[in-house]
Scaffold this active site. Structure first.
Site, PDB file in Angstrom:
ATOM      1  N   LYS A 108      -4.156  -3.363  -5.653  1.00 17.39           N
ATOM      2  CA  LYS A 108      -4.259  -2.984  -7.068  1.00 17.39           C
ATOM      3  C   LYS A 108      -4.897  -1.602  -7.254  1.00 17.39           C
ATOM      4  O   LYS A 108      -4.691  -0.955  -8.273  1.00 17.39           O
ATOM      5  CB  LYS A 108      -5.006  -4.060  -7.839  1.00 17.39           C
ATOM      6  CG  LYS A 108      -4.179  -5.334  -7.902  1.00 17.39           C
ATOM      7  CD  LYS A 108      -4.748  -6.380  -8.822  1.00 17.39           C
ATOM      8  CE  LYS A 108      -3.785  -7.530  -9.000  1.00 17.39           C
ATOM      9  NZ  LYS A 108      -3.617  -8.355  -7.762  1.00 17.39           N
TER      10      LYS A 108
HETATM   11  C1  LIG Z   1      -2.524  -9.190  -7.526  1.00 20.22           C
HETATM   12  C2  LIG Z   1      -2.265  -9.546  -6.108  1.00 20.22           C
HETATM   13  C3  LIG Z   1      -1.000 -10.029  -5.694  1.00 20.22           C
HETATM   14  C4  LIG Z   1       0.158 -10.278  -6.657  1.00 20.22           C
HETATM   15  O1  LIG Z   1       0.676  -9.083  -7.191  1.00 20.22           O
HETATM   16  P1  LIG Z   1       1.654  -9.113  -8.467  1.00 20.22           P
HETATM   17  O2  LIG Z   1       1.853  -7.699  -8.854  1.00 20.22           O
HETATM   18  O3  LIG Z   1       0.917  -9.912  -9.502  1.00 20.22           O
HETATM   19  O4  LIG Z   1       2.908  -9.783  -8.045  1.00 20.22           O
HETATM   20  C5  LIG Z   1      -0.820 -10.294  -4.341  1.00 20.22           C
HETATM   21  N1  LIG Z   1      -1.819 -10.129  -3.444  1.00 20.22           N
HETATM   22  C6  LIG Z   1      -3.048  -9.672  -3.811  1.00 20.22           C
HETATM   23  C7  LIG Z   1      -4.107  -9.532  -2.770  1.00 20.22           C
HETATM   24  C8  LIG Z   1      -3.312  -9.352  -5.152  1.00 20.22           C
HETATM   25  O5  LIG Z   1      -4.530  -8.909  -5.501  1.00 20.22           O
END
Ligand SMILES: *Cc1c(COP(=O)(O)O)cnc(C)c1O
Length: 463
Positions: A108
């Site tokens: 993120k």
């Molecule tokens: C948020 C997250 C996801 C999922 O990502 P999306 O964009 O919601 O599909 C997968 N793995 C981790 C470690 C995350 O923090």
């Protein structure tokens, strides 16, 4: 480049307005009016560094001066601890693309480091201020905090469910002591936090009076920043291997990450197909195998950042699915709102989407995959990435190398690793250093009225 709503009932917006607004006024999500075809630039792009490429890709979708895009992108990725930002590590016959080299060790950061700088820049231009209110079950909160800490004109209030995030995730949030950051531990669940957020955002008068904004995964700038690593990965690997296309496997929750891959493919990048991997919360896996998008209950898993049923970016996919027919999108969304289900027809080849294949990796498969890859390749997967790797097995293709996206550093989820391997081997110095640091957090009842009182007090006292 202008932005339009998936529901077709609000005016088109500039890039700046699309980023600052987040959601369209008609309740839809914002998308670029058209997706540029970059087929004739791929050759030139294939030798660029990640940062150079990000400047090109992001520049295509916004109308900001080039020098400003350059500055925003360079600053956003200078905080990553890998030279090429998202290292591609050969593992077995394919690659792991490590998206976790940012400040909070989860993917993120790729989007939120950029979004924080972009917000600051756009607010400076317009002379506005922004008070971000967010709800998190763990990863988003710390990434958003790191994205905006210390920034001018921005304050952030992050609610997390008290005692229900991991200890590491809590410390990653509460040990940030910048003046513009407030952590709120809510006496309730993540759903309570989200409910409170929805309620204060639906009070438009309150929202406008206090200049409230959001950083959730529906913001177009987040998707845009994520498109870049699909461009980078597909160009790098096709060049290195002398093949004409690659595949990506994406562990998915909100359909945000994989939607960025869908956009990259539509831009003309050499991506043969996307492998969508879910954990037991498999609404998306069921959709792409049956055409039926039907609400289920959320169950807790060892890959908690994917414990989501309603995927907030899915409506963007539906828009393309309907060839831009916004009436059709509205009908689907209305059906889902009323009956908890929507249906899409199979194509002539019998599939729901010829370019998206799917699978589900449950707890046992996740823990086994962590163990197998560690023993065979000496590479440690976090449980989210392991869901992806486990699902990717069924879709190997000699001519189309697989790139599995690694969405978190394993040390963020060391309990799952310890359970899989029988030893606590997943560590990271930045996380170990959090213990014992001064922290700050305030308690809040699970009640939207209490949140409103809190914000009213905090924001009237702030000026
Ligand atoms: C948020 C997250 C996801 C999922 O990502 P999306 O964009 O919601 O599909 C997968 N793995 C981790 C470690 C995350 O923090």
């Amino acid at each position: 480049m202008h932005y339009v709503s998936t529901r077709g009932k609000s005016e088109r917006l500039t890039f700046a307005d699309a980023v600052l607004t987040g959601l369209a006024r008609d309740g839809g999500l914002l998308l670029p009016e058209s997706i540029p075809d970059v087929g004739d630039r791929l050759e030139a792009w294939s030798t660029l560094s990640y940062v150079e490429l990000a400047i090109e890709v992001i520049g295509l979708f916004c109308d900001l001066p080039r020098v400003d895009v350059e500055d925003l992108v360079r600053r956003s990725y200078a905080t990553f601890d890998a030279d090429d930002v998202v290292p591609l590590v050969p593992v077995g016959d394919g690659y792991i693309m490590e998206l976790f080299h940012g400040p909070t060790l989860a993917f993120k950061d790729v989007a939120l480091q950029f979004l924080g700088n972009l917000f600051e820049y756009l607010l400076e231009q317009s002379g506005q201020e922004l008070n971000i209110v967010a709800a998190t079950s763990g990863d988003t909160g710390s990434a958003a905090i790191q994205g905006v800490r210390g920034k001018e004109r921005i304050r952030i209030f992050v609610m997390h469910p008290k005692g229900r995030t991991s200890r590491t995730q809590e410390l990653q949030m509460t040990t940030v002591l910048d003046e513009n950051v407030r952590n709120l531990a809510v006496a309730g669940t993540f759903d309570d936090c989200q409910g409170m957020l929805k309620e204060i955002f639906s009070d438009l008068e309150f929202k406008d009076a206090y200049a409230l904004g959001a950083v959730n995964s529906i913001n177009w700038a987040r998707v845009l920043a994520q498109v870049v690593y699909y461009v980078y990965g597909s160009l790098r690997v096709t060049r290195e291997r002398g093949v004409d296309a690659v595949q990506f496997t994406v562990p998915t929750g909100n359909f945000g990450n994989i939607f960025a891959g869908y956009v990259a493919r539509r831009m003309g990048l050499p991506i043969s197909r996307l492998v969508l991997a879910t954990n037991e919360n498999n609404i998306l896996e069921r959709f792409f195998s049956t055409g039926e998008y039907r609400l289920g209950d959320v169950v807790p898993t060892c890959s908690p950042s994917m414990d989501i049923q309603v995927a907030s970016n899915f409506e963007r996919y539906l828009y393309y699915r309907a060839n831009g027919d916004t009436e059709q999108v509205c009908a689907w969304m209305e059906s889902f709102r009323q009956n908890g289900v929507l249906r899409v027809e199979r194509g002539p080849d019998g599939s729901i989407d010829p370019n998206i294949v799917t699978g589900c990796g449950d707890r046992q498969a996740t823990l086994e995959t962590i163990r197998r890859v560690y023993e065979t390749n000496g590479y440690l997967l976090d449980p989210h990435t392991a869901v992806g790797v486990s699902v990717s097995e069924a879709f190997q293709d000699r001519d189309r190398p697989m790139i599995c996206l690694a969405t978190a550093h394993p040390a963020k989820f060391r309990e799952a690793i310890a359970e899989s391997l029988g030893e606590d081997v997943a560590r990271h110095p930045a996380l170990d250093a959090l213990e014992g640091r001064p922290s700050r957090c305030e308690a809040l009842p699970a009640d939207a009225a209490a949140l409103k009182r809190y914000l009213t007090f905090a924001l009237s006292g702030a000026e």
